[in-house]
Design a protein around this motif. Structure first.
Motif, short mmCIF file in Angstrom:
data_model
loop_
_atom_site.label_atom_id
_atom_site.label_comp_id
_atom_site.label_asym_id
_atom_site.label_seq_id
_atom_site.Cartn_x
_atom_site.Cartn_y
_atom_site.Cartn_z
N ARG A 1 46.36 26.14 31.08
CA ARG A 1 45.68 25.99 32.37
C ARG A 1 45.45 24.50 32.68
O ARG A 1 45.65 24.05 33.80
CB ARG A 1 44.37 26.76 32.34
CG ARG A 1 43.58 26.72 33.58
CD ARG A 1 44.19 27.60 34.61
NE ARG A 1 43.29 27.61 35.76
CZ ARG A 1 43.51 28.30 36.81
NH1 ARG A 1 44.57 29.05 36.89
NH2 ARG A 1 42.68 28.25 37.81
N THR B 1 53.94 37.24 45.16
CA THR B 1 53.96 36.26 44.07
C THR B 1 54.99 35.18 44.40
O THR B 1 55.86 35.37 45.25
CB THR B 1 54.32 36.91 42.72
OG1 THR B 1 55.61 37.49 42.82
CG2 THR B 1 53.30 37.93 42.30
N TRP C 1 55.01 27.98 36.61
CA TRP C 1 54.03 29.05 36.55
C TRP C 1 54.23 30.04 37.69
O TRP C 1 54.79 29.72 38.71
CB TRP C 1 52.61 28.52 36.53
CG TRP C 1 52.29 27.39 37.47
CD1 TRP C 1 52.55 26.07 37.26
CD2 TRP C 1 51.63 27.47 38.73
NE1 TRP C 1 52.10 25.34 38.33
CE2 TRP C 1 51.53 26.16 39.23
CE3 TRP C 1 51.12 28.51 39.48
CZ2 TRP C 1 50.93 25.87 40.46
CZ3 TRP C 1 50.52 28.22 40.70
CH2 TRP C 1 50.42 26.92 41.17
N THR C 2 53.80 31.26 37.42
CA THR C 2 53.83 32.32 38.43
C THR C 2 52.50 32.29 39.16
O THR C 2 51.45 32.16 38.54
CB THR C 2 54.05 33.69 37.78
OG1 THR C 2 55.27 33.64 37.03
CG2 THR C 2 54.13 34.79 38.81
N ALA C 3 52.57 32.41 40.48
CA ALA C 3 51.36 32.33 41.30
C ALA C 3 51.16 33.60 42.11
O ALA C 3 52.12 34.23 42.54
CB ALA C 3 51.45 31.14 42.24
N ASP C 4 49.90 33.92 42.31
CA ASP C 4 49.53 34.95 43.28
C ASP C 4 49.37 34.26 44.62
O ASP C 4 48.69 33.23 44.72
CB ASP C 4 48.22 35.62 42.88
CG ASP C 4 48.37 36.45 41.61
OD1 ASP C 4 49.40 37.12 41.45
OD2 ASP C 4 47.44 36.44 40.78
N THR D 1 47.53 30.75 43.45
CA THR D 1 46.67 30.73 42.27
C THR D 1 47.50 31.02 41.02
O THR D 1 48.20 32.03 40.96
CB THR D 1 45.56 31.79 42.41
OG1 THR D 1 44.90 31.60 43.66
CG2 THR D 1 44.56 31.69 41.28
N ARG E 1 48.93 32.30 37.58
CA ARG E 1 48.76 33.51 36.80
C ARG E 1 49.38 33.34 35.42
O ARG E 1 48.68 33.30 34.42
CB ARG E 1 49.39 34.70 37.53
CG ARG E 1 49.13 35.99 36.81
CD ARG E 1 49.66 37.24 37.44
NE ARG E 1 50.53 37.08 38.58
CZ ARG E 1 51.41 37.99 38.95
NH1 ARG E 1 51.53 39.10 38.27
NH2 ARG E 1 52.17 37.82 39.99
N ASP E 2 50.70 33.23 35.34
CA ASP E 2 51.41 33.08 34.07
C ASP E 2 52.02 31.68 33.99
O ASP E 2 52.57 31.19 34.97
CB ASP E 2 52.54 34.11 33.95
CG ASP E 2 52.01 35.54 33.96
OD1 ASP E 2 50.94 35.76 33.39
OD2 ASP E 2 52.67 36.40 34.56
#
Length: 170
Positions: free
Chosen positions: A9, A63, A80-83, A128, A130-131
């Motif tokens: 993060r 996503t 990174w994966t985001a919402d 935001t 996520r992964d």
């Protein structure tokens, strides 16, 4: 991904804050370089309006894949994966994000009323994390350039310098 999600993060936040551009791939669209602001733990983007960047594939509730580049070397630092969430124009969250985006918006044709135009004609989107993926890819991520209507200027005619300067070299 490292063993410590807090380190992941922190890497996402620091790399994204320092990078002027992030590569964002929305659902069913190619990755695009987009300017952004890191605010309140997420990337905020403005676009899809006149004079603003396109945000294809970024749908509310969907996503996106975000790749952050190094500001000094330009190479990939983290992905990174985001919402994806579209902020409602006029809400407190929208006002705060638009204020941050306004501070980073370069060359706005209407700098004094840019947030009014955004509220009327554009979208402000929050991505935001996520992964997180910190491993570098094994192959090239090179892609063909996206089609555009922009053209390259043709070469100057050989006699143009003489016409402009009106004299021959000695």
């Amino acid at each position: 991904m490292t063993a410590d999600p807090l380190l992941d993060r922190a890497l996402v936040e620091e790399a994204t804050k320092k990078s002027g551009l992030v590569w964002v791939q929305g659902e069913g669209s190619p990755a695009r370089a987009l300017w952004h602001v890191w605010y309140e733990g997420a990337v905020h983007l403005v676009g899809d309006g006149p004079g603003e960047q396109p945000l294809p594939g970024l749908v509310d509730g969907g996503t996106a894949e975000v790749t952050v580049r190094s500001k000094d070397k330009g190479g990939r630092v983290v992905a990174w994966t985001a919402d994806v969430r579209e902020l409602a124009a006029g809400s407190e969250e929208w006002e705060a994000a638009a204020s941050e985006l306004k501070g980073k918006r370069l060359n706005a044709p209407d700098a004094e009323r840019v947030t009014v135009r955004w509220a009327e004609q554009c979208r402000v989107v929050r991505l935001t994390p996520r992964d997180v993926t910190t491993e570098l890819p094994s192959g090239s991520l090179a892609a063909a350039p996206l089609p555009t209507g922009v053209t390259t200027r043709e070469a100057l005619p050989g006699g143009l310098p003489r016409l402009l300067f009106g004299r021959k070299r000695r």
